[in-house]
Design a protein around this motif. Structure first.
Motif, PDB file in Angstrom:
ATOM      1  N   GLU A   1      -4.572   0.415  -9.038  1.00 41.04           N
ATOM      2  CA  GLU A   1      -3.680   0.784 -10.138  1.00 41.04           C
ATOM      3  C   GLU A   1      -2.684   1.835  -9.667  1.00 41.04           C
ATOM      4  N   PRO A   2      -1.638   2.057 -10.461  1.00 35.35           N
ATOM      5  CA  PRO A   2      -0.638   3.053 -10.050  1.00 35.35           C
ATOM      6  C   PRO A   2      -1.214   4.462  -9.973  1.00 35.35           C
ATOM      7  N   THR A   3      -0.540   5.283  -9.195  1.00 36.07           N
ATOM      8  CA  THR A   3      -0.931   6.685  -9.068  1.00 36.07           C
ATOM      9  C   THR A   3      -0.339   7.470 -10.228  1.00 36.07           C
TER      10      THR A   3
ATOM     11  N   GLU B   1      -5.511   8.604 -14.854  1.00 32.14           N
ATOM     12  CA  GLU B   1      -6.374   8.844 -13.700  1.00 32.14           C
ATOM     13  C   GLU B   1      -6.206   7.720 -12.691  1.00 32.14           C
ATOM     14  N   LYS B   2      -6.452   8.029 -11.427  1.00 34.58           N
ATOM     15  CA  LYS B   2      -6.269   7.064 -10.346  1.00 34.58           C
ATOM     16  C   LYS B   2      -7.479   6.159 -10.241  1.00 34.58           C
ATOM     17  N   ARG B   3      -7.206   4.849 -10.281  1.00 34.01           N
ATOM     18  CA  ARG B   3      -8.237   3.844 -10.087  1.00 34.01           C
ATOM     19  C   ARG B   3      -7.776   2.909  -8.986  1.00 34.01           C
TER      20      ARG B   3
ATOM     21  N   LYS C   1       0.845  -1.194   0.000  1.00 39.94           N
ATOM     22  CA  LYS C   1       0.000   0.000   0.000  1.00 39.94           C
ATOM     23  C   LYS C   1       0.880   1.243   0.000  1.00 39.94           C
ATOM     24  N   PRO C   2       0.365   2.372  -0.495  1.00 39.28           N
ATOM     25  CA  PRO C   2       1.137   3.624  -0.443  1.00 39.28           C
ATOM     26  C   PRO C   2       1.488   3.991   0.996  1.00 39.28           C
TER      27      PRO C   2
ATOM     28  N   CYS D   1       3.928   3.316 -14.570  1.00 41.86           N
ATOM     29  CA  CYS D   1       3.280   4.237 -13.630  1.00 41.86           C
ATOM     30  C   CYS D   1       3.115   5.627 -14.250  1.00 41.86           C
TER      31      CYS D   1
END
Length: 156
Positions: free
Chosen positions: A101-103, A96-98, A58-59, A91
């Motif tokens: 998926e990558p940021t 767009e952020k999903r 996780k981030p 990346c």
């Protein structure tokens, strides 16, 4: 008479100065802020590098508000970082952020702040493709000093 007065003053001044200093020298263990001798070379504990693949972890929360995000995956497979390799990275390709998926990169990474600061290009700006210039990889290292910043960036 004048020479005798100067000599007496010099002896009195010297005796007063000598009496105000400590007799024993200060030990080297009392000179610095660290515990122990200032001549000791501290060796930090080894840090295990992050070898996870992108998307496995996780981030990581930033250490303070406004700091660049921490890279949540290993970067060893991406070194050395070149402009060509960075443009091809998955990346950078998302827009767009999903969830899961990558940021995507923010528009600031597509802006050449020196030559065209008001134009957002379709590719990463030349000064922004080396991600480790600003971002650091996550490790299991313990902080060397206590962090007194809270997430809003204010100091306690």
């Amino acid at each position: 008479m004048k020479k005798t007065a100067i000599l007496i003053l010099a002896v009195a001044f010297g005796a007063g100065c000598a009496a105000s200093y400590p007799v024993a020298p200060t030990p080297d263990t009392a000179l610095g802020l660290q515990k122990g001798s200032v001549f000791a070379v501290p060796v930090p504990p080894p840090v295990k590098p992050n070898e996870s693949a992108p998307g496995e972890q996780k981030p990581v929360a930033p250490p303070y508000a406004g700091s660049p995000p921490v890279i949540p995956h290993g970067i060893g497979d991406f070194l050395p970082i070149t402009a060509w390799q960075s443009r091809q990275a998955f990346c950078l390709a998302v827009t767009e952020k999903r969830p899961g998926e990558p940021t995507p990169l923010p528009p600031s990474h597509h802006t050449d702040l020196r030559n065209a600061p008001d134009k957002v290009a379709d590719k990463v700006a030349g000064a922004r493709y080396v991600c480790v210039s600003c971002h650091v990889g996550a490790t299991d290292a313990a902080p060397l000093v206590q962090n007194r910043f809270i997430q809003t960036g204010e100091s306690k």
